[in-house]
Write a protein that holds these residues in place. Structure first.
Motif, PDB file in Angstrom:
ATOM      1  N   TYR A 110       0.823  -1.205   0.000  1.00  5.44           N
ATOM      2  CA  TYR A 110       0.000   0.000   0.000  1.00  5.44           C
ATOM      3  C   TYR A 110       0.860   1.260   0.000  1.00  5.44           C
ATOM      4  O   TYR A 110       2.059   1.218   0.276  1.00  5.44           O
ATOM      5  CB  TYR A 110      -0.956  -0.014   1.187  1.00  5.44           C
ATOM      6  CG  TYR A 110      -1.969  -1.139   1.108  1.00  5.44           C
ATOM      7  CD1 TYR A 110      -3.033  -1.069   0.212  1.00  5.44           C
ATOM      8  CD2 TYR A 110      -1.854  -2.280   1.910  1.00  5.44           C
ATOM      9  CE1 TYR A 110      -3.962  -2.097   0.116  1.00  5.44           C
ATOM     10  CE2 TYR A 110      -2.781  -3.317   1.824  1.00  5.44           C
ATOM     11  CZ  TYR A 110      -3.826  -3.224   0.927  1.00  5.44           C
ATOM     12  OH  TYR A 110      -4.734  -4.244   0.829  1.00  5.44           O
ATOM     13  N   SER A 111       0.232   2.373  -0.279  1.00  3.39           N
ATOM     14  CA  SER A 111       0.951   3.602  -0.572  1.00  3.39           C
ATOM     15  C   SER A 111       1.146   4.531   0.627  1.00  3.39           C
ATOM     16  O   SER A 111       2.213   5.121   0.797  1.00  3.39           O
ATOM     17  CB  SER A 111       0.203   4.345  -1.690  1.00  3.39           C
ATOM     18  OG  SER A 111       0.846   5.538  -2.038  1.00  3.39           O
ATOM     19  N   PHE A 112       0.114   4.672   1.445  1.00  2.00           N
ATOM     20  CA  PHE A 112       0.144   5.664   2.536  1.00  2.00           C
ATOM     21  C   PHE A 112       0.469   4.959   3.862  1.00  2.00           C
ATOM     22  O   PHE A 112      -0.312   4.130   4.337  1.00  2.00           O
ATOM     23  CB  PHE A 112      -1.231   6.333   2.649  1.00  2.00           C
ATOM     24  CG  PHE A 112      -1.279   7.513   3.582  1.00  2.00           C
ATOM     25  CD1 PHE A 112      -0.904   8.771   3.138  1.00  2.00           C
ATOM     26  CD2 PHE A 112      -1.692   7.366   4.892  1.00  2.00           C
ATOM     27  CE1 PHE A 112      -0.961   9.870   3.995  1.00  2.00           C
ATOM     28  CE2 PHE A 112      -1.743   8.450   5.753  1.00  2.00           C
ATOM     29  CZ  PHE A 112      -1.379   9.707   5.301  1.00  2.00           C
ATOM     30  N   THR A 113       1.661   5.189   4.403  1.00  2.00           N
ATOM     31  CA  THR A 113       2.558   6.284   4.140  1.00  2.00           C
ATOM     32  C   THR A 113       3.858   5.771   3.513  1.00  2.00           C
ATOM     33  O   THR A 113       4.095   4.561   3.498  1.00  2.00           O
ATOM     34  CB  THR A 113       2.832   7.017   5.458  1.00  2.00           C
ATOM     35  OG1 THR A 113       3.738   8.093   5.268  1.00  2.00           O
ATOM     36  CG2 THR A 113       3.467   6.076   6.453  1.00  2.00           C
ATOM     37  N   SER A 117      10.403   7.537   3.135  1.00  2.00           N
ATOM     38  CA  SER A 117      10.430   8.920   3.617  1.00  2.00           C
ATOM     39  C   SER A 117      10.505   8.980   5.135  1.00  2.00           C
ATOM     40  O   SER A 117      11.284   9.745   5.703  1.00  2.00           O
ATOM     41  CB  SER A 117       9.189   9.672   3.120  1.00  2.00           C
ATOM     42  OG  SER A 117       9.138   9.699   1.712  1.00  2.00           O
ATOM     43  N   SER A 118       9.675   8.189   5.810  1.00  2.00           N
ATOM     44  CA  SER A 118       9.640   8.234   7.270  1.00  2.00           C
ATOM     45  C   SER A 118      10.931   7.691   7.884  1.00  2.00           C
ATOM     46  O   SER A 118      11.492   8.281   8.812  1.00  2.00           O
ATOM     47  CB  SER A 118       8.436   7.451   7.806  1.00  2.00           C
ATOM     48  OG  SER A 118       8.516   6.082   7.486  1.00  2.00           O
ATOM     49  N   MET A 119      11.424   6.568   7.369  1.00  2.00           N
ATOM     50  CA  MET A 119      12.620   5.950   7.942  1.00  2.00           C
ATOM     51  C   MET A 119      13.866   6.790   7.678  1.00  2.00           C
ATOM     52  O   MET A 119      14.738   6.907   8.544  1.00  2.00           O
ATOM     53  CB  MET A 119      12.791   4.538   7.384  1.00  2.00           C
ATOM     54  CG  MET A 119      11.716   3.564   7.866  1.00  2.00           C
ATOM     55  SD  MET A 119      11.646   2.032   6.898  1.00  2.00           S
ATOM     56  CE  MET A 119      13.284   1.361   7.186  1.00  2.00           C
ATOM     57  N   THR A 160       1.260  13.296  -0.659  1.00  2.00           N
ATOM     58  CA  THR A 160       0.838  13.248   0.746  1.00  2.00           C
ATOM     59  C   THR A 160       1.402  12.027   1.474  1.00  2.00           C
ATOM     60  O   THR A 160       1.576  12.065   2.688  1.00  2.00           O
ATOM     61  CB  THR A 160      -0.702  13.260   0.862  1.00  2.00           C
ATOM     62  OG1 THR A 160      -1.259  12.323  -0.069  1.00  2.00           O
ATOM     63  CG2 THR A 160      -1.260  14.642   0.595  1.00  2.00           C
ATOM     64  N   ASP A 161       1.703  10.950   0.745  1.00  2.00           N
ATOM     65  CA  ASP A 161       2.384   9.800   1.359  1.00  2.00           C
ATOM     66  C   ASP A 161       3.744  10.232   1.899  1.00  2.00           C
ATOM     67  O   ASP A 161       4.156   9.863   3.003  1.00  2.00           O
ATOM     68  CB  ASP A 161       2.613   8.685   0.338  1.00  2.00           C
ATOM     69  CG  ASP A 161       1.338   8.126  -0.244  1.00  2.00           C
ATOM     70  OD1 ASP A 161       0.291   8.247   0.410  1.00  2.00           O
ATOM     71  OD2 ASP A 161       1.404   7.559  -1.350  1.00  2.00           O
ATOM     72  N   VAL A 162       4.427  11.009   1.072  1.00  4.10           N
ATOM     73  CA  VAL A 162       5.778  11.463   1.417  1.00  4.10           C
ATOM     74  C   VAL A 162       5.739  12.506   2.533  1.00  4.10           C
ATOM     75  O   VAL A 162       6.530  12.452   3.474  1.00  4.10           O
ATOM     76  CB  VAL A 162       6.481  12.019   0.162  1.00  4.10           C
ATOM     77  CG1 VAL A 162       7.799  12.690   0.525  1.00  4.10           C
ATOM     78  CG2 VAL A 162       6.709  10.891  -0.852  1.00  4.10           C
ATOM     79  N   LEU A 163       4.817  13.458   2.414  1.00  2.00           N
ATOM     80  CA  LEU A 163       4.693  14.498   3.444  1.00  2.00           C
ATOM     81  C   LEU A 163       4.393  13.890   4.808  1.00  2.00           C
ATOM     82  O   LEU A 163       4.996  14.263   5.818  1.00  2.00           O
ATOM     83  CB  LEU A 163       3.587  15.490   3.062  1.00  2.00           C
ATOM     84  CG  LEU A 163       3.881  16.413   1.879  1.00  2.00           C
ATOM     85  CD1 LEU A 163       2.620  17.177   1.480  1.00  2.00           C
ATOM     86  CD2 LEU A 163       5.003  17.386   2.212  1.00  2.00           C
TER      87      LEU A 163
END
Length: 304
Positions: A110-113, A117-119, A160-163
């Motif tokens: 899945y895409s979100f999140t 980016s988070s790691m 928005t996934d990245v943000l």
């Protein structure tokens, strides 16, 4: 399978950024993807923990695994499909799983999140907060930014996934960092592990079980190393390369060897038994890398 939701400008932005697509851009995006992937992050965390500062290494590991666990919980709850699956104008330049059908939600996740980016924000951001040199701070801020953009360019994440991924990484740096400073790293790791228990009831993605295994292995490994190993730093320049490379090698070999039994047992990759074994495999591999592997440093004193 999965949910479709996005702002109109998000699809337009992806199409716009992909309009600059060429061989160089794609190669750069794939390099950036590696910089936010598990092996490079293990190398970075190993460099911190085994060569520079144990406390900083543990803190960065906590932020990274926290962002991974919480991120997979969000994925399992929102079930957002990847951009290219529902937008004909968006190209899938490099799918998350290149060996599977790019339109399979189960195989591509899945895409979100965005976990890259988070790691990356959590890992490199922890370094930026602690760094004394401005160049280190600048690099550790720019790198997660570029990693996030690369995920959008490749067509596998909405903006928005990245943000949200960046925000989650920052939250883990500050939130889990505060818990760790007040109550110690053990409580710091236990917090996401306890919250993560909820994922066993609704998360079917392999990433969740990978993340939970890594977090549990890190906690057990740090405790074991502290009590039974307590390695020393060696300031010879080559140890800054050999120790992290050795750690990544141990991790890759163990996860690969422990995967072999699955080739002889007819288990679906997302079956309950396969997911439980995946958790076990990553727990053991991470524990050995963090807790057992540093014993080699003592055997090769002043050399490794």
């Amino acid at each position: 399978m999965g949910n479709v939701f996005f702002f109109g400008w998000e699809a337009d932005f992806i199409v716009w950024i992909q309009s600059f697509s060429n061989g160089f851009m794609t190669a750069l995006a794939k390099v950036l993807e590696l910089c936010g992937g598990e092996y490079v992050l293990i190398f970075v965390l190993g460099l911190l923990y085994w060569c520079i500062d144990k406390k900083l290494g543990r803190r960065a590991s906590l932020a990274m695994t926290g962002s991974m666990l919480f991120g997979t919980l969000v994925k399992g709850f929102t079930l957002r499909r990847r951009p290219y699956m529902d937008n004909d104008k968006i190209m899938c330049i490099a799918p998350p799983n290149s060996d599977a059908d790019i339109m399979s939600v189960q195989e591509q996740g899945y895409s979100f999140t965005s976990l890259h980016s988070s790691m990356s924000a959590a890992t490199y951001g922890t370094i930026a907060v602690s760094a004394k040199k401005k160049i280190t701070v600048v690099i550790c801020i720019i790198l997660p930014f570029l990693i996030g953009l690369s995920r959008i360019y490749l067509g596998v994440h909405y903006p928005t996934d990245v943000l949200f991924g960046w925000a989650l990484g920052i939250i883990c740096i500050s939130g889990l960092g505060w818990v760790e400073s007040k109550f110690g790293y053990k409580i710091g790791f236990l917090l996401p592990l306890v919250i993560g228990i909820s994922g066993f009831f609704f998360c079917s993605e392999t990433e969740f079980y990978t993340g939970y295994g890594v977090a549990l292995g890190l906690l057990l490994g740090f405790i074991y190393e502290e009590k039974h190993v307590n390695f020393e730093y060696c300031k010879k320049w080559w140890t800054y390369i050999l120790r992290p490379v050795g750690g990544v090698t141990v991790f890759v070999i163990l996860t690969s060897l422990l995967k072999l039994p699955l080739h002889f047992i007819a288990l679906g990759e997302t079956s309950a038994a396969a997911l439980a074994y995946r958790l076990f495999r990553y727990t053991i591999s991470t524990f050995v890398m963090i807790g057992i592997y540093p014993k080699v440093f003592g055997l090769c004193k002043n050399k490794f």
